[in-house]
Design a protein around this motif. Structure first.
Motif, mmCIF file in Angstrom:
data_model
loop_
_atom_site.group_PDB
_atom_site.id
_atom_site.type_symbol
_atom_site.label_atom_id
_atom_site.label_comp_id
_atom_site.label_asym_id
_atom_site.label_seq_id
_atom_site.Cartn_x
_atom_site.Cartn_y
_atom_site.Cartn_z
ATOM 1 N N LEU A 13 -19.148 55.374 58.786
ATOM 2 C CA LEU A 13 -19.666 56.242 57.974
ATOM 3 C C LEU A 13 -19.579 55.525 56.629
ATOM 4 C CD1 LEU A 13 -18.183 59.714 59.001
ATOM 5 C CD2 LEU A 13 -20.310 58.709 59.368
ATOM 6 N N TYR A 14 -18.617 55.040 55.991
ATOM 7 C CA TYR A 14 -18.616 54.592 54.665
ATOM 8 C C TYR A 14 -19.417 53.659 54.556
ATOM 9 C CZ TYR A 14 -15.703 53.679 50.312
ATOM 10 O OH TYR A 14 -15.390 53.276 48.988
ATOM 11 N N SER A 15 -19.708 52.631 55.304
ATOM 12 C CA SER A 15 -20.556 51.684 55.297
ATOM 13 C C SER A 15 -21.978 52.163 55.232
ATOM 14 C CB SER A 15 -20.342 50.409 56.298
ATOM 15 O OG SER A 15 -20.768 51.051 57.479
ATOM 16 N N LEU A 16 -22.339 52.926 55.876
ATOM 17 C CA LEU A 16 -23.790 53.697 55.704
ATOM 18 C C LEU A 16 -24.105 54.061 54.485
ATOM 19 C CD1 LEU A 16 -24.079 56.068 59.238
ATOM 20 C CD2 LEU A 16 -25.054 53.961 58.804
ATOM 21 N N TYR A 17 -23.060 54.703 53.797
ATOM 22 C CA TYR A 17 -22.929 55.288 52.594
ATOM 23 C C TYR A 17 -23.175 54.203 51.331
ATOM 24 C CZ TYR A 17 -21.951 57.785 48.096
ATOM 25 O OH TYR A 17 -21.958 58.206 47.006
ATOM 26 N N LYS A 18 -22.274 53.200 51.634
ATOM 27 C CA LYS A 18 -22.282 52.224 50.531
ATOM 28 C C LYS A 18 -23.269 51.261 50.573
ATOM 29 C CE LYS A 18 -18.371 52.635 48.204
ATOM 30 N NZ LYS A 18 -18.575 52.652 46.784
ATOM 31 N N GLU A 19 -24.027 51.039 51.692
ATOM 32 C CA GLU A 19 -24.985 49.980 51.926
ATOM 33 C C GLU A 19 -26.459 50.744 51.712
ATOM 34 O OE1 GLU A 19 -24.492 48.067 55.677
ATOM 35 O OE2 GLU A 19 -22.526 47.353 55.172
ATOM 36 N N GLY A 20 -26.220 52.010 51.354
ATOM 37 C CA GLY A 20 -27.837 52.783 51.148
ATOM 38 C C GLY A 20 -28.407 53.326 52.266
ATOM 39 N N HIS A 21 -27.732 53.296 53.583
ATOM 40 C CA HIS A 21 -28.452 53.639 54.638
ATOM 41 C C HIS A 21 -28.602 55.225 54.613
ATOM 42 C CE1 HIS A 21 -28.439 49.526 56.091
ATOM 43 N NE2 HIS A 21 -27.197 49.509 56.100
ATOM 44 N N SER A 22 -27.536 55.800 54.301
ATOM 45 C CA SER A 22 -27.590 57.225 54.220
ATOM 46 C C SER A 22 -26.589 57.800 53.114
ATOM 47 C CB SER A 22 -26.877 57.844 55.689
ATOM 48 O OG SER A 22 -26.367 58.998 55.578
ATOM 49 N N LYS A 23 -27.091 59.014 52.622
ATOM 50 C CA LYS A 23 -26.272 59.563 51.491
ATOM 51 C C LYS A 23 -25.330 60.490 52.021
ATOM 52 C CE LYS A 23 -27.501 57.092 48.193
ATOM 53 N NZ LYS A 23 -26.642 55.806 47.926
ATOM 54 N N GLY A 24 -25.529 60.841 53.272
ATOM 55 C CA GLY A 24 -24.634 62.002 53.761
ATOM 56 C C GLY A 24 -25.456 63.411 53.831
ATOM 57 N N PRO A 25 -24.948 64.589 53.850
ATOM 58 C CA PRO A 25 -23.406 64.716 54.197
ATOM 59 C C PRO A 25 -23.234 64.652 55.608
ATOM 60 C CG PRO A 25 -24.374 67.075 54.030
ATOM 61 C CD PRO A 25 -25.805 65.802 53.823
ATOM 62 N N TYR A 26 -21.753 64.436 55.871
ATOM 63 C CA TYR A 26 -21.412 63.961 57.302
ATOM 64 C C TYR A 26 -20.305 64.901 57.664
ATOM 65 C CZ TYR A 26 -22.739 59.271 55.556
ATOM 66 O OH TYR A 26 -23.570 58.249 55.013
ATOM 67 N N LEU A 27 -20.665 65.417 58.731
ATOM 68 C CA LEU A 27 -19.735 66.743 59.472
ATOM 69 C C LEU A 27 -18.808 65.977 60.645
ATOM 70 C CD1 LEU A 27 -18.985 69.789 59.877
ATOM 71 C CD2 LEU A 27 -21.034 69.756 61.472
ATOM 72 N N VAL A 28 -17.699 66.156 60.441
ATOM 73 C CA VAL A 28 -16.566 65.525 61.316
ATOM 74 C C VAL A 28 -15.736 66.797 61.927
ATOM 75 C CG1 VAL A 28 -14.636 64.226 61.838
ATOM 76 C CG2 VAL A 28 -16.284 63.374 59.992
ATOM 77 N N SER A 29 -16.016 66.989 63.149
ATOM 78 C CA SER A 29 -15.163 68.071 63.764
ATOM 79 C C SER A 29 -14.137 67.482 64.832
ATOM 80 C CB SER A 29 -16.226 68.998 64.620
ATOM 81 O OG SER A 29 -15.521 70.010 65.399
ATOM 82 N N ALA A 30 -12.877 67.954 64.764
ATOM 83 C CA ALA A 30 -11.812 67.070 65.240
ATOM 84 C C ALA A 30 -10.754 68.654 65.601
ATOM 85 C CB ALA A 30 -10.827 66.381 64.251
ATOM 86 N N PRO A 31 -9.995 68.193 66.757
ATOM 87 C CA PRO A 31 -8.937 69.379 66.962
ATOM 88 C C PRO A 31 -8.081 69.419 65.828
ATOM 89 C CG PRO A 31 -8.587 67.394 68.517
ATOM 90 C CD PRO A 31 -9.644 67.047 67.429
ATOM 91 N N LEU A 32 -7.902 70.745 65.578
ATOM 92 C CA LEU A 32 -6.901 71.128 64.235
ATOM 93 C C LEU A 32 -5.825 70.294 64.145
ATOM 94 C CD1 LEU A 32 -7.124 73.388 61.943
ATOM 95 C CD2 LEU A 32 -5.723 74.757 63.221
ATOM 96 N N SER A 33 -5.077 69.985 65.202
ATOM 97 C CA SER A 33 -3.935 69.164 65.024
ATOM 98 C C SER A 33 -4.166 67.823 64.530
ATOM 99 C CB SER A 33 -3.175 69.074 66.503
ATOM 100 O OG SER A 33 -3.874 68.677 67.473
ATOM 101 N N THR A 34 -5.115 67.319 64.514
ATOM 102 C CA THR A 34 -5.514 65.919 64.224
ATOM 103 C C THR A 34 -5.847 65.779 62.734
ATOM 104 O OG1 THR A 34 -7.453 65.778 65.017
ATOM 105 C CG2 THR A 34 -5.860 65.160 66.446
ATOM 106 N N ILE A 35 -6.469 67.003 62.163
ATOM 107 C CA ILE A 35 -6.968 66.938 60.892
ATOM 108 C C ILE A 35 -6.267 66.343 59.602
ATOM 109 C CG2 ILE A 35 -7.994 68.300 59.033
ATOM 110 C CD1 ILE A 35 -9.392 70.079 61.188
ATOM 111 N N ILE A 36 -5.042 66.758 59.676
ATOM 112 C CA ILE A 36 -4.071 65.710 58.681
ATOM 113 C C ILE A 36 -4.314 64.273 58.789
ATOM 114 C CG2 ILE A 36 -1.831 65.547 57.875
ATOM 115 C CD1 ILE A 36 -1.332 68.359 58.550
ATOM 116 N N ASN A 37 -4.285 63.954 60.087
ATOM 117 C CA ASN A 37 -4.382 62.420 60.231
ATOM 118 C C ASN A 37 -5.819 61.886 59.763
ATOM 119 O OD1 ASN A 37 -3.301 59.780 61.205
ATOM 120 N ND2 ASN A 37 -5.028 59.963 62.954
ATOM 121 N N TRP A 38 -6.810 62.547 60.123
ATOM 122 C CA TRP A 38 -8.240 62.140 59.725
ATOM 123 C C TRP A 38 -8.235 62.043 58.060
ATOM 124 C CZ3 TRP A 38 -12.662 60.436 61.481
ATOM 125 C CH2 TRP A 38 -12.848 60.608 62.817
#
Length: 466
Positions: A13-38
Motif C-alpha cells: 500500500l505504501y509503495s502504491l502511494y509513494k510511487e504515485g499509483h494511488s492516493k488512497g484512502p485504503y480500508l483495512v479490516s482485521a480481527p479486533l484482536s490483531t488491530i494493535i499489531n497492525w
C-alpha cells in the motif's frame, strides 16, 4: 502463516502511494484482536501514512469521525484526511452508512476466510461498499470444501465467478490430475501463494508428533458412563439425532481432556488438590513429565486447548507445579492481550508456558520465542490447529519447533484426528497438489462412526477384569 502478510501488505500500500499509483484512502479490516499489531507495523513500515484506528464505542467513533475523517473548509467537509482506516469486521457492518459512503482505493481483509460464506452479513455488507481494488489475506483459503474457495473468488471478481453449481460440477472429481491442473490454472491469476520454504530459506524445521495417551481409571469410568447413559441415542435402532450425537461427542471429548470438566471436588479456597488433579487425567500425567524435561532442556512451551475451562484447570496445574505462565483466550482482548505477548517475548522473560485457546490464540500473534507447541486437544478443523502452531513456527524463529498433539487412544479423539487428515488432503490437492470431497459438515453416519470408535475395547477390558 507467519510469513509477514501484514508487513508485505503495508509495504505494498505504501509503495502504491509513494510511487504515485494511488492516493488512497485504503480500508483495512482485521480481527479486533490483531488491530494493535497492525498499528505497530504501520508505524514501523509506513511512517508517512496517516493511519486512523476506527474502533471503540458509539461515542468514541463519533469523535473519530468528527476529528479524523475529513478536513473542514469554511464548515464544508472536503477531502478525506487519512490514508488508511483500520477497523474491525463488526464495524464494517455496524457503521456501513458512514464507511460505505467513502470511495476506497483499496480494501484489505485480514484473515479473509471470514468471507467463505456468501450468506454472512459481513460478506453481503462489504459487497455494497465502493471499492476499486480488493486484497484478501489468509493462510487458509480452503478449510472445508471447494464451495468456500468459490465464495472468496466470487467476492474478488463476481463477474468471472458467478456460477457456484457450475464450478462445483466442473471440479466434482478433484482427484483427477487434469482437473487439478485446470483448477490451478484458474486460481493462478487470483492467488499469490508463498510457502515458508520460498520466503525464508533458513527457516528451522518443524516436527509434529502424535502422542497417544491412555485414559486414567477415573476417565475410563466417566467414558463408559457417558456411553451407557446415552445407549438409546447411540444404538442405531434408537436413532439419535445429529444434535444429541454432537452433545455426546462433546461430553466424550471433555472426558478425554479431564474428568474435572464435569462437577468435581474443590478445596475450601476454590482450587483443586494438585496431586488428584494430575492423577485424574492421562494427558495431565504425561504433561507433568514432559514439562519437567522441557524446562530442564531450556525450552519454552505454548499449550493450546479449545476449552477455556480446560485452560482454567491447566492454570491450576501450572500453579501447583510452580511454573510461571501467560494466558490468552476469547475473553482477553486488545491491550491486555498484547501486553501478555510482550511480557512473554521480552528478553530474559521468566514465563515458561503460554496457555492459549485454539481459536482466540491462533490469529495474528507472534510467539516465536517459544520452540515447543502442545496441542492438548485437537480442533475439528485442522486448519485452526495449523494456525495455532504457526504462532511459533514463523519468521523470527531460530530453533527447531516441536509440535506434540495429544490424542487419547481408542477414543473419539483418535477418530476425529483421522477425519481431520481427510480435510487436509483437500487443501493439498487444490491449493497445492493431494484427495478431496465436496462436503464440509459431518453426516450422522460419520458421527456414529466417531462415537463408537474404541468402545468395544473399552468394554472388553471390563469383561476380562471380571
Amino acid at each position: 502463516m507467519g510469513l509477514g502478510k501484514t508487513v508485505q501488505t503495508i509495504v505494498f500500500l505504501y509503495s502504491l502511494y509513494k510511487e504515485g499509483h494511488s492516493k488512497g484512502p485504503y480500508l483495512v479490516s482485521a480481527p479486533l484482536s490483531t488491530i494493535i499489531n497492525w498499528e505497530r507495523e504501520f508505524e514501523m513500515w509506513a511512517p508517512d501514512f496517516y493511519v486512523v484506528t476506527y474502533t471503540g464505542d458509539k461515542e468514541s467513533r463519533s469523535v473519530i469521525r468528527e476529528n479524523e475523517f475529513s478536513f473542514e473548509d469554511n464548515a464544508i467537509r472536503t477531502q478525506i484526511k487519512f490514508h488508511v482506516l483500520l477497523t474491525s469486521y463488526e464495524l464494517i457492518t455496524i457503521d456501513q452508512a458512514v464507511l460505505g459512503s467513502i470511495e476506497w482505493a483499496c480494501l484489505v481483509v485480514d484473515e479473509a476466510h471470514r468471507l467463505k460464506n456468501n450468506q454472512s452479513k459481513f460478506f453481503r455488507v462489504l459487497n455494497c461498499y465502493k471499492i476499486d481494488y480488493k486484497l484478501l489475506l489468509t493462510g487458509t483459503p480452503l478449510q472445508n470444501n471447494l464451495e468456500e474457495l468459490f465464495h472468496l473468488l466470487n467476492f474478488l471478481t463476481p463477474e468471472r465467478f458467478n456460477n457456484l453449481e457450475g464450478f462445483l460440477e466442473e471440479f466434482a472429481d478433484i482427484s483427477k490430475e487434469d482437473q487439478i491442473k485446470k483448477l490451478h490454472d484458474l486460481l493462478g491469476p487470483h492467488m499469490l501463494r508463498r510457502l515458508k520454504a520460498d520466503v525464508f530459506k533458513n527457516m528451522p524445521a518443524k516436527t509434529e508428533l502424535i502422542v497417544r495417551v491412555e485414559l486414567s481409571q477415573m476417565q475410563k469410568k466417566y467414558y463408559k458412563f457417558i456411553l451407557t447413559r446415552n445407549f438409546e441415542a447411540l444404538n442405531s435402532k434408537g436413532g439419535g439425532n445429529q444434535v444429541s450425537l454432537l452433545n455426546i461427542m462433546m461430553d466424550l471429548k471433555k472426558c478425554c481432556n479431564h474428568p474435572y470438566l464435569f462437577p468435581a471436588p474443590v478445596l475450601p479456597n476454590g482450587s483443586y488438590d494438585g496431586n488428584s488433579l494430575v492423577k485424574s487425567s492421562g494427558k495431565l500425567m504425561l504433561l507433568q513429565k514432559m514439562l519437567k524435561k522441557l524446562r530442564d532442556g531450556g525450552h519454552r512451551v505454548l499449550i493450546f486447548s479449545q476449552m477455556t475451562k480446560m485452560l482454567d484447570l491447566l492454570e491450576d496445574f501450572l500453579e501447583y507445579e510452580g511454573y510461571k505462565y501467560e494466558r490468552i483466550d476469547g475473553g482477553i482482548t486488545g491491550g491486555l492481550r498484547q501486553e501478555a505477548i510482550d511480557r512473554f517475548n521480552a528478553p530474559g522473560a521468566q514465563q515458561f508456558c503460554f496457555l492459549l485457546s485454539t481459536r482466540a490464540g491462533g490469529l495474528g500473534i507472534n510467539l516465536a520465542t517459544a520452540d515447543t507447541v502442545i496441542i492438548y486437544d485437537s480442533d475439528w478443523n485442522p486448519h485452526n490447529d495449523i494456525q495455532a502452531f504457526s504462532r511459533a513456527h514463523r519468521i523470527g524463529q531460530n530453533k527447531k519447533v516441536m509440535i506434540y498433539r495429544f490424542v487419547t487412544r481408542a477414543s473419539v479423539e483418535e477418530r476425529i484426528t483421522q477425519v481431520a487428515k481427510r480435510k487436509m488432503m483437500l487443501t493439498h490437492l487444490v491449493v497445492r497438489p493431494g484427495l478431496g470431497s465436496k462436503s464440509g459438515s459431518m453426516t450422522k453416519q460419520e458421527l456414529d462412526d466417531i462415537l463408537k470408535f474404541g468402545t468395544e475395547e473399552l468394554f472388553k477390558d471390563d469383561v476380562e477384569g471380571e
